[in-house]
Enzyme design. Structure first.
Site, PDB file in Angstrom:
ATOM      1  N   HIS A  91       0.851  -1.186   0.000  1.00  0.00           N
ATOM      2  CA  HIS A  91       0.000   0.000   0.000  1.00  0.00           C
ATOM      3  C   HIS A  91       0.888   1.239   0.000  1.00  0.00           C
ATOM      4  O   HIS A  91       1.759   1.382   0.860  1.00  0.00           O
ATOM      5  CB  HIS A  91      -0.922  -0.016   1.216  1.00  0.00           C
ATOM      6  CG  HIS A  91      -1.859  -1.175   1.245  1.00  0.00           C
ATOM      7  ND1 HIS A  91      -1.455  -2.440   1.643  1.00  0.00           N
ATOM      8  CD2 HIS A  91      -3.175  -1.266   0.918  1.00  0.00           C
ATOM      9  CE1 HIS A  91      -2.481  -3.266   1.567  1.00  0.00           C
ATOM     10  NE2 HIS A  91      -3.539  -2.583   1.130  1.00  0.00           N
ATOM     11  N   ASP A 134      -6.691 -10.627   0.215  1.00  0.00           N
ATOM     12  CA  ASP A 134      -6.654  -9.193  -0.046  1.00  0.00           C
ATOM     13  C   ASP A 134      -6.152  -8.411   1.169  1.00  0.00           C
ATOM     14  O   ASP A 134      -5.626  -8.992   2.131  1.00  0.00           O
ATOM     15  CB  ASP A 134      -8.022  -8.699  -0.500  1.00  0.00           C
ATOM     16  CG  ASP A 134      -9.088  -8.801   0.587  1.00  0.00           C
ATOM     17  OD1 ASP A 134      -8.747  -9.088   1.769  1.00  0.00           O
ATOM     18  OD2 ASP A 134     -10.277  -8.586   0.271  1.00  0.00           O
ATOM     19  N   SER A 135      -6.328  -7.102   1.145  1.00  0.00           N
ATOM     20  CA  SER A 135      -5.828  -6.238   2.222  1.00  0.00           C
ATOM     21  C   SER A 135      -6.463  -6.549   3.570  1.00  0.00           C
ATOM     22  O   SER A 135      -5.866  -6.298   4.623  1.00  0.00           O
ATOM     23  CB  SER A 135      -6.082  -4.770   1.864  1.00  0.00           C
ATOM     24  OG  SER A 135      -5.463  -4.436   0.639  1.00  0.00           O
TER      25      SER A 135
END
Length: 219
Positions: A91, A134-135
């Site tokens: 990120h 995923d995140s």
């Protein structure tokens, strides 16, 4: 005097007999030349008309036709099968609060499978499916089509660089697994059968702006 006139008249008549065939021959040659020229021009005109007609009948394929042809060719005549292994999610720290990034997952465990081929220009086409964490550490599937323009800077061509795009569909837990179309940039560095590929998901502050990369092995 009369005798002289008669002689001149006979001489004129004889000359006319010799000249008439000559004029006839020249006239025939001119007629033949004109006919040949007309035939040549007609043939050239017909050829031009045929080429123009063929061009009108066979226009250059549109973007969608080329895309459809590439998809069909990749699916029906793949040159290799591919294993995908997600490697890293990052990120962008310039677009996120630290409180957000501290709790996000950046280890996208998962796997994927696909087929691929190189076209006549040496460019890469692929169809693939992949699933990864995923995140939020939830499973996210994605599938689609990938294209890369390839460059081979070395003579042995073992090292390749690619730049292109991927278009497909993904689903996320935080969006209730509703199918979402995606169109993302794609870049890679390859050595023989191994490729390191990556994309960047653009976004706004505290949303999106994620670098995602994976390994791809051809077999």
């Amino acid at each position: 005097m009369r005798l002289i006139l008669i002689s001149h008249s006979r001489l004129f008549a004889l000359s006319a007999l010799f000249l008439i065939p000559t004029f006839d021959s020249l006239s025939a040659e001119n007629t033949l030349t004109d006919s040949t020229t007309l035939i040549d021009r007609t043939t050239q005109s017909d050829s031009t008309t045929q080429r123009d007609s063929k061009t009108r009948r066979d226009p250059a394929p549109s973007f969608w036709q080329r895309a459809s042809n590439n998809l069909s060719e990749t699916w029906q005549h793949p040159q290799s099968q591919d294993l995908y292994v997600p490697a890293i999610t990052w990120h962008n720290r310039w677009t996120y609060d630290r409180a957000k990034t501290d709790k996000y997952n950046e280890r996208p465990w998962g796997a994927g499978f696909g087929v691929s081929r190189l076209d006549s220009d040496g460019d890469w086409h692929a169809l693939y499916v992949m699933a990864f964490k995923d995140s939020f550490n939830k499973w996210e599937p994605i599938g689609g089509y990938g294209y890369e323009k390839r460059w081979r800077p070395l003579e042995n061509q073992d090292i390749q660089f690619g730049l292109g795009f991927t278009a497909g569909v993904t689903m996320r837990d935080n969006w209730h697994y509703i199918p979402i179309p995606v169109l993302l940039p794609l870049a890679s560095v390859s050595y023989q059968r191994l490729s390191f590929q990556a994309t960047y998901i653009p976004g706004t502050y505290n949303n999106g702006n994620v670098f995602f990369a994976w390994l791809r092995w051809q077999f």
